[in-house]
Every structure is written in structure tokens, then in C-alpha cells.
Design an enzyme around this catalytic site. Structure first.
Site, mmCIF file in Angstrom:
data_model
loop_
_atom_site.group_PDB
_atom_site.id
_atom_site.type_symbol
_atom_site.label_atom_id
_atom_site.label_comp_id
_atom_site.label_asym_id
_atom_site.label_seq_id
_atom_site.Cartn_x
_atom_site.Cartn_y
_atom_site.Cartn_z
ATOM 1 N N ASP A 222 0.892 -1.374 -0.025
ATOM 2 C CA ASP A 222 -0.274 0.052 0.064
ATOM 3 C C ASP A 222 0.949 1.345 -0.202
ATOM 4 O O ASP A 222 1.932 1.055 0.248
ATOM 5 C CB ASP A 222 -0.902 -0.156 1.088
ATOM 6 C CG ASP A 222 -2.267 0.592 0.978
ATOM 7 O OD1 ASP A 222 -2.484 1.349 0.001
ATOM 8 O OD2 ASP A 222 -3.272 0.167 1.616
ATOM 9 N N TRP A 258 -3.867 3.511 -5.363
ATOM 10 C CA TRP A 258 -5.021 4.025 -5.858
ATOM 11 C C TRP A 258 -5.252 4.583 -7.336
ATOM 12 O O TRP A 258 -5.983 5.494 -7.580
ATOM 13 C CB TRP A 258 -5.661 4.891 -4.728
ATOM 14 C CG TRP A 258 -5.551 4.393 -3.230
ATOM 15 C CD1 TRP A 258 -5.883 3.424 -2.661
ATOM 16 C CD2 TRP A 258 -4.177 5.126 -2.336
ATOM 17 N NE1 TRP A 258 -5.112 3.034 -1.544
ATOM 18 C CE2 TRP A 258 -4.349 4.245 -1.366
ATOM 19 C CE3 TRP A 258 -3.392 6.211 -2.385
ATOM 20 C CZ2 TRP A 258 -3.425 4.365 -0.328
ATOM 21 C CZ3 TRP A 258 -2.549 6.175 -1.498
ATOM 22 C CH2 TRP A 258 -2.571 5.422 -0.320
ATOM 23 N N GLY A 259 -4.227 4.181 -8.114
ATOM 24 C CA GLY A 259 -4.308 4.569 -9.552
ATOM 25 C C GLY A 259 -3.765 6.164 -9.384
ATOM 26 O O GLY A 259 -3.863 7.004 -10.503
ATOM 27 N N ASP A 280 -10.701 3.148 -2.803
ATOM 28 C CA ASP A 280 -11.332 2.071 -2.232
ATOM 29 C C ASP A 280 -13.024 1.876 -2.789
ATOM 30 O O ASP A 280 -13.613 2.812 -2.940
ATOM 31 C CB ASP A 280 -11.391 2.159 -0.792
ATOM 32 C CG ASP A 280 -9.898 1.998 -0.334
ATOM 33 O OD1 ASP A 280 -9.017 2.131 -0.878
ATOM 34 O OD2 ASP A 280 -9.765 1.507 1.075
HETATM 35 C C1 GAL Z 1 -6.246 1.083 1.938
HETATM 36 C C2 GAL Z 1 -6.390 0.144 0.769
HETATM 37 C C3 GAL Z 1 -7.550 -0.881 0.990
HETATM 38 C C4 GAL Z 1 -7.072 -1.588 2.317
HETATM 39 C C5 GAL Z 1 -6.754 -0.318 3.366
HETATM 40 C C6 GAL Z 1 -6.083 -0.996 4.613
HETATM 41 O O1 GAL Z 1 -5.416 1.977 1.501
HETATM 42 O O2 GAL Z 1 -6.834 1.013 -0.354
HETATM 43 O O3 GAL Z 1 -7.723 -1.646 -0.074
HETATM 44 O O4 GAL Z 1 -6.003 -2.117 2.005
HETATM 45 O O5 GAL Z 1 -5.860 0.529 2.972
HETATM 46 O O6 GAL Z 1 -5.928 -0.295 5.680
#
Ligand code: GAL
Length: 496
Positions: A222, A258-259, A280
């Protein structure tokens, strides 16, 4: 009005093979590959052309060490039961590229968020077998954020939360592998993850080595707390990919930024197998940047970037959550993100109805997306409509469109107002066509075969109904509001 959706029974009838026709693995690394067969049990498997070092067990799981040299091995897979036999040619491609077809599996985030535990992961893997999902090609069981101990161990080694993962990740991996499935974990290219657990930046080598030792097969990486610029992303994701490559396992890298930095332009070249293209997803159907249609609209534009081993990822599936997912049903907005809910402390999403769930899955399939279910697979309460959800997720004709070895993402074709027609070329000159009704009112849409399949007529199969419609010159879709029909067209020879 609802669309006819076949309820396929993975444990009945003559044998059928559903696994991907092309499978990638790095040289000399452990292979755990379920051949994915359905039909009345017992099933008996045989595989011709299996390189030495690999064997197939009674459950149809190919296990062992992949050949040390790059190259392609043609496997002749055969499965039989009391009612018949089925065969499939599978290419085992030993090289650098993993996920030659989009990964199928499950991820903990949408439904469990910070409540994930070893117990849930193992019960989910067991449910993936019990429901027949493994036999239809689902393989990955991915733990998202919050598996972490409060701190790293002395010396920097990562460790799992001692309460929710009392025996550590390796013990979970062992249970998941024993079922013929693969295990994924999650980290972040900064000092913290999005959920404020320890991140991986600066610890790439230590982490990759620990993951490999534990038996991890996939890493979702991430981007919370990381720098804004693209160069840093290329650098940090590249560092992690190299650290994973230095281990003795095939570990898939999933990019999650996130693109924002257009990862479709660089993540595939770095060796990532797929990358998020959007925010998300939340449990809502609409056009907002966090709804199914809003996300699909954005991901549809990126068709030219997808191909074998490199997939656009419009985020996990919501099918089965029905407004109950821990992280997808309520959006808290302490700041102003995202815009559609500005001014409210939280926003509650009621979930998708059956037809919307079917459209969501249809669009993800047509976009050759990773299909990562993210609902409670262990729920056996009949009141939660899981029959429909299961029928949606275990339709072999639909999954085969996503898994087609050509690896093309579908493109939007000219469509009447209020509809989307998506066209996805398949192997052997076939074409998948989906027609989505974007509006609430039912309607009938006709699409000329000549406009989508490159021939005046085609043999047409309705994928959701699993029904042959014979030779047609037109696809006729009787669509409920928000519904999608999906057809596979095999062009018939042109008459001169
Ligand atoms: C976001 C991600 C989600 C999930 C989340 C966990 O940044 O886009 O899919 O992984 O973090 O905290």
C-alpha cells in the site's frame, strides 16, 4: 424482473476442468497449483508432461519445485469420475511472469478490516474448498491490513499480532497450503500502513525474507504515508519487487496506490502483477468515485494497459456483503474525502441488490480484473441470501471469460444511451460481449453480432444462464434495471 443465473453444482455431474490454461511460476520455486475440477466425487487426476520435481495429489493439487530453467511445459491434464472424463492442455510457463491470468481469490479487508484473525483466515480457506470455489479456480486467501504485532521484533523482523495470530503467519500458511490454496499478506511502502501498523519501507529485505520463510505467496503493498511523487513510487515498489525476487519463492506483488500516479504506465514493467486504478470501493452501486459504476467507468478507460501478468485492479468484490462489510458499509469522513459525502460525519451504504451484484461481477469479469471476493465465506445463515451470491461467484462460464488466456481487457463499444456494451476478445477467435442497463427501468437492448464479433452471425452462449442460444445475428438482452447480460460469441464461417 431478474436475469436468469444458473446455479452450478461443483460437486455433481460429469467432470469439468476450470483452471487457467496458462500458469506462471519463477524457476526453482515452490508450486502449489489446484487443477480446479468439478463433478461428482471421487475425481481421479492424471497429468502428462509434468516436469520432474512436480507431482499431482488425489485432490488435483500440483505440488513441488518448478524446474530450475525458464521454459514452457505443456501439461495434459485429465480428470475422470464415474460419469465421464475431461481433458485440458495447460501451459506451465517457468519464467519471471506470475498471474498470467487475473488472480482469483479472497481478501479480508472489505468484510473484516481490523478484526481479521488466523481463525477467520483458516475458516475462509476451508470454506473456499467446501463451497467448490477452489474447484472453480479461486486460489488466493489474502490477509489485508492489521495482521501485525504492535512492533517489529528486535533486529527488525516482522511479527504477527500475538492475540489474533497466536501461532504466527507461517502456521496459517501451512494450513492454507495444505488445502491447495495460496496465502497473501499486506504491507505499505512507508513507515506505517494505512491502519497504522508497521510499514515495510527500509525493511524490504528483512520483510521479503520473512514472508518467504513463512510461505507467503502474494504481497499487497500500500502507499499511505508515502511521498506524493511517481518517482518515489517507482523506486519503492521496485525495491520491494527486487527483495521478493531475491527469495526462493514466487511472490506476487500487488500495487495499491489507488491509481493516483498512473501505475498502469509503470507497475507492470517493475514486475507487479496488478495495480489498483481507483479509490477504495464501497458497498454502493452508483457513479460516485467509490461506487461500482464510478469505479468501472474509470477502469474501463485503461483497457490497453492490461495483458497477461499485468492487470488493472478496480478493487475487491462486494458480492455477498450486502451492506454489512466492516470497511465498506460505513464511510467515516473526519476530513472532506471523498467529495460526495462532504459535510457529513459518516455515510452508510446499504449494499448491492442481486441484480447490481451480478452487474458488478460482470463488469469486473469483462475488464479481466483480479476477482478477490471479500465477504464472509463462512456465513451459513440462509437469511443472508448466500445461494445467490454463491451462484454468482461460482458460474464457470462467467469465470472463464475473466480467466481467458488471451488476457485482453474488454473495451466499451458504441452503446445506446443509458447502456454499456463491453467487448472482450477471447482465445480461438471468440468474443465475450456484455450489455449493461445503467438505468433503473427495465429495457431490451439489441446488439448486432456483426458490430461486435467481426462476423455476420455467431454461435451464441448466454454465460449467466449457461445456455446455448444457437446461431444468431443479433444479441438480445432483456435487462432489468441495473442488470447485465453476458454472451460468448463463436463466429460462424462467413458465407460467400
Ligand atoms: C487502503 C487500501 C484498502 C485496504 C486499506 C487497509 O489504502 O486501498 O484496500 O488495504 O488501505 O488499511
Amino acid at each position: 424482473m431478474t436475469l436468469p443465473v444458473a446455479h452450478f453444482d461443483p460437486f455433481a455431474g460429469a467432470p469439468r476442468l476450470h483452471g487457467a490454461a496458462r500458469v506462471g511460476i519463477r524457476p526453482g520455486t515452490e508450486l502449489i497449483h489446484p487443477l480446479a475440477a468439478t463433478g461428482e466425487r471421487p475425481l481421479r487426476f492424471a497429468v502428462g508432461g509434468l516436469p520432474s520435481g512436480l507431482t499431482v495429489d488425489d485432490e488435483g493439487i500440483v505440488r513441488g519445485l518448478a524446474p530450475a530453467e525458464p521454459g514452457t511445459h505443456e501439461l495434459d491434464v485429465r480428470v475422470e469420475n464415474a460419469l465421464g472424463a475431461a481433458t485440458q492442455r495447460v501451459e506451465l510457463v517457468v519464467g519471471d511472469i506470475l498471474c498470467l491470468t487475473p488472480p482469483l481469490g479472497w481478501n479480508s479487508w472489505n468484510v473484516y478490516a481490523h478484526e481479521i484473525s488466523a481463525d477467520i483466515v483458516v475458516r475462509t480457506a476451508e470454506a473456499m474448498v467446501a463451497t467448490g470455489m477452489r474447484d472453480l479456480g479461486y486460489q488466493y486467501v489474502n490477509i489485508d491490513d492489521h495482521w501485525h504485532a504492535p512492533e517489529r521484533l528486535a533486529g527488525g523482523r516482522p511479527a504477527a499480532d500475538p492475540v489474533r495470530f497466536p501461532e504466527g503467519i507461517a502456521a496459517v500458511a501451512e494450513r492454507v497450503h495444505a488445502l491447495g490454496l495460496k496465502l497473501g499478506v499486506y504491507s505499505d511502502a512507508a513507515h506505517l500502513t494505512c491502519g497504522n501498523c508497521f510499514g515495510g519501507h527500509g525493511y524490504e529485505r528483512i520483510d521479503a525474507e520473512a514472508y518467504a520463510e513463512w510461505g507467503v505467496d502474494l504481497l499487497k503493498y500500500d502507499w499511505c504515508y508515502a511521498p506524493k511523487d511517481r518517482a518515489s513510487a517507482v523506486e519503492r515498489y521496485g525495491t520491494m519487487r527486487r527483495a521478493l525476487d531475491a527469495t526462493d519463492r514466487s511472490i506476487v506483488l500487488s500495487v495499491c496506490e489507488w491509481g493516483i500516479r498512473k501505475p498502469w504506465r509503470w507497475a507492470g514493467d517493475l514486475g507487479a502483477s496488478y495495480w489498483r486504478t481507483t479509490n477504495d470501493i464501497f458497498d454502493t452501486f452508483g457513479w460516485s468515485p467509490l461506487g461500482v459504476l464510478g469505479i468501472a467507468r474509470r477502469n474501463l478507460r485503461l483497457a490497453s494497459y492490461a495483458g497477461p501478468g499485468r492487470w488493472n485492479d478496480p478493487d475487491m468484490l462486494l458480492v455477498g456483503n450486502r451492506g454489512r462489510g466492516l470497511s465498506t458499509s460505513v464511510l467515516r469522513t473526519p476530513n472532506s474525502w471523498p467529495k460526495p459525502v462532504r459535510g457529513r460525519a459518516f455515510w452508510r451504504f446499504g449494499g448491492l441488490d442481486d441484480t447490481q451484484a451480478q452487474t458488478h461481477l460482470s463488469l469486473w469479469v469483462m475488464m479481466a480484473a483480479p476477482l478477490l471476493a471479500s465477504h464472509d465465506l463462512t456465513d451459513d445463515d440462509p437469511a443472508s441470501s448466500r445461494d445467490v451470491d454463491r451462484a454468482l461467484l461460482t458460474n464457470p462460464d462467467v469465470l472463464a471469460i475473466d480467466q481467458d488466456a488471451l488476457g485482453r481487457q474488454g473495451r466499451l463499444a458504441a452503446s445506446p444511451r443509458g447502456t454499456w456494451t463491453v467487448v472482450k476478445p477471447l482465445t480461438e477467435g471468440r468474443v465475450a460481449v456484455s450489455v449493461t442497463n445503467l438505468r433503473k427501468r427495465p429495457r431490451t437492448v439489441q446488439v448486432r453480432v456483426a458490430d461486435v464479433a467481426g462476423s455476420a452471425s455467431a454461435h451464441v452462449r448466454d454465460a449467466w444462464a449457461m445456455a446455448d442460444l444457437g446461431v444468431q445475428t443479433e444479441l438480445v438482452a432483456d435487462l432489468p434495471g441495473h442488470g447485465t447480460a453476458m454472451f460468448v460469441c463463436t463466429p460462424t464461417p462467413q458465407q460467400h
